[in-house]
Design a protein around this motif. Structure first.
Motif, PDB file in Angstrom:
ATOM      1  N   GLN A  82       0.867  -1.178   0.000  1.00  0.00           N
ATOM      2  CA  GLN A  82       0.000   0.000   0.000  1.00  0.00           C
ATOM      3  C   GLN A  82       0.905   1.229   0.000  1.00  0.00           C
ATOM      4  OE1 GLN A  82      -3.630   0.313   0.148  1.00  0.00           O
ATOM      5  NE2 GLN A  82      -2.927   2.327  -0.480  1.00  0.00           N
ATOM      6  N   VAL A  83       0.781   2.069  -1.036  1.00  0.00           N
ATOM      7  CA  VAL A  83       1.628   3.253  -1.168  1.00  0.00           C
ATOM      8  C   VAL A  83       0.890   4.462  -0.606  1.00  0.00           C
ATOM      9  CG1 VAL A  83       2.864   4.765  -2.757  1.00  0.00           C
ATOM     10  CG2 VAL A  83       2.758   2.312  -3.211  1.00  0.00           C
ATOM     11  N   HIS A  84       1.544   5.173   0.306  1.00  0.00           N
ATOM     12  CA  HIS A  84       0.999   6.398   0.884  1.00  0.00           C
ATOM     13  C   HIS A  84       1.929   7.546   0.502  1.00  0.00           C
ATOM     14  CE1 HIS A  84      -1.562   3.878   3.507  1.00  0.00           C
ATOM     15  NE2 HIS A  84      -0.485   3.123   3.623  1.00  0.00           N
ATOM     16  N   MET A  85       1.363   8.617  -0.059  1.00  0.00           N
ATOM     17  CA  MET A  85       2.151   9.781  -0.450  1.00  0.00           C
ATOM     18  C   MET A  85       1.486  11.042   0.078  1.00  0.00           C
ATOM     19  SD  MET A  85       3.171   8.906  -4.404  1.00  0.00           S
ATOM     20  CE  MET A  85       1.461   8.736  -4.916  1.00  0.00           C
ATOM     21  N   GLY A  86       2.281  12.067   0.319  1.00  0.00           N
ATOM     22  CA  GLY A  86       1.725  13.333   0.771  1.00  0.00           C
ATOM     23  C   GLY A  86       2.775  14.416   0.755  1.00  0.00           C
ATOM     24  N   THR A  87       2.323  15.644   0.997  1.00  0.00           N
ATOM     25  CA  THR A  87       3.239  16.769   1.108  1.00  0.00           C
ATOM     26  C   THR A  87       3.614  16.972   2.566  1.00  0.00           C
ATOM     27  OG1 THR A  87       1.361  18.285   1.240  1.00  0.00           O
ATOM     28  CG2 THR A  87       2.325  17.918  -0.933  1.00  0.00           C
ATOM     29  N   ILE A  88       4.756  17.554   2.792  1.00  0.00           N
ATOM     30  CA  ILE A  88       5.233  17.824   4.143  1.00  0.00           C
ATOM     31  C   ILE A  88       4.910  19.265   4.484  1.00  0.00           C
ATOM     32  CG2 ILE A  88       7.289  18.012   5.595  1.00  0.00           C
ATOM     33  CD1 ILE A  88       8.436  15.637   4.114  1.00  0.00           C
ATOM     34  N   ALA A  89       4.190  19.453   5.581  1.00  0.00           N
ATOM     35  CA  ALA A  89       3.696  20.780   5.946  1.00  0.00           C
ATOM     36  C   ALA A  89       4.830  21.689   6.380  1.00  0.00           C
ATOM     37  CB  ALA A  89       2.673  20.662   7.078  1.00  0.00           C
ATOM     38  N   GLY A  90       4.548  23.009   6.311  1.00  0.00           N
ATOM     39  CA  GLY A  90       5.466  23.996   6.849  1.00  0.00           C
ATOM     40  C   GLY A  90       6.598  24.364   5.930  1.00  0.00           C
ATOM     41  N   GLU A  91       6.440  24.124   4.606  1.00  0.00           N
ATOM     42  CA  GLU A  91       7.494  24.488   3.674  1.00  0.00           C
ATOM     43  C   GLU A  91       7.547  25.996   3.467  1.00  0.00           C
ATOM     44  OE1 GLU A  91       8.895  21.247   3.942  1.00  0.00           O
ATOM     45  OE2 GLU A  91       9.791  22.401   2.340  1.00  0.00           O
ATOM     46  N   PRO A  92       8.734  26.564   3.165  1.00  0.00           N
ATOM     47  CA  PRO A  92       8.838  27.999   2.950  1.00  0.00           C
ATOM     48  C   PRO A  92       7.975  28.501   1.808  1.00  0.00           C
ATOM     49  CG  PRO A  92      11.018  27.014   3.241  1.00  0.00           C
ATOM     50  CD  PRO A  92      10.038  25.892   3.139  1.00  0.00           C
ATOM     51  N   ASP A  93       7.709  27.650   0.788  1.00  0.00           N
ATOM     52  CA  ASP A  93       6.906  28.106  -0.335  1.00  0.00           C
ATOM     53  C   ASP A  93       5.421  27.887  -0.098  1.00  0.00           C
ATOM     54  OD1 ASP A  93       7.344  25.213  -2.547  1.00  0.00           O
ATOM     55  OD2 ASP A  93       6.946  25.377  -0.399  1.00  0.00           O
TER      56      ASP A  93
END
Length: 233
Positions: A82-93
């Motif tokens: 099972q593949v889980h993907m996401g963005t990592i919060a708190g990026e400068p952009d």
């Protein structure tokens, strides 16, 4: 090195294994601890070279931080992973201010009623559908009165630390007799929404009891337990 922008978790399902390759537009970092709401491990068999990671996932989970975009994920045995993907919060952009990342998980299912005495386990197909988000499917066999741990991450959301975000989970259950039982009936089905609130630093457990309609006069109930919590990278 810039901050990581994405993560990938490859969760091994049951017995067996699968080789995999991840390719990205930037560097890849193998991590241990927790990622995407799941415990992840490190091992010598997993190799990272710049923007490519090669490894093998068995019954646990492998986790990677991605410094850039995700180009491809290749799996030798897709049925095992099972593949889980996401963005990592708190990026400068990130132009949405001070955010946290909240994960919604299906933790446990309880088969309350729906099968007569001595009729054995039923096959349950459970869809966890977050409106405005992703959905996950879980299939298992479970006798009446039993409970099974799921541990499935459904989706992650960025939430302002100064506010909250309402969501709705629709739990859909399809219940059918295993083919090798004495008879095979038509699938029985049920669907039930439950409202949740996503907020930082506010762990919650929510249950959803789904009534199952039956054309054989044997209606049932299935309860699913969900958790809502911050991601702990």
């Amino acid at each position: 090195m810039a901050n990581p922008k994405h993560y990938v978790v490859l969760e091994g399902l049951g017995a067996g294994k699968s080789d995999y390759t991840i390719q990205a537009t930037g560097d890849i970092e193998k991590v241990g601890g927790r990622l995407g709401g799941l415990p992840v491990t490190t091992g010598p068999a997993d190799q990272v070279s710049g923007s490519t990671a090669d490894g093998t996932v068995w019954g646990k989970s492998d986790g990677y931080r991605i410094y850039g975009g995700i180009k491809s994920i290749s799996l030798e045995n897709p049925d095992h992973v099972q593949v889980h993907m996401g963005t990592i919060a708190g990026e400068p952009d990130d132009d949405h201010g001070d955010l946290c990342e909240v994960v919604v998980r299906a933790e446990k299912v309880e088969f309350i009623s729906g099968q007569g005495p001595g009729e054995g386990a039923l096959e349950l197909d459970i869809e966890h559908d977050i409106r405005g988000g992703q959905s996950e499917h879980t299939s298992l066999r479970l006798p009446t009165g039993s409970t099974r741990n799921l541990g499935v991450a459904i989706d992650n959301f960025k939430v302002p630390r100064s506010g909250s975000e309402p969501k709705t989970i629709v739990t859909k259950i399809t219940e059918r007799e295993p083919p090798r039982d004495w008879f095979t009936g038509t699938p029985d089905e049920g669907s039930e929404p439950v409202d949740i609130t996503l907020a930082c630093d506010n762990p919650q457990q929510v249950t959803n009891t789904v009534p199952i309609d039956s054309d054989r006069g044997n209606p049932g109930k299935v309860k699913v337990y969900y958790t809502i919590d911050d991601l702990d990278d």
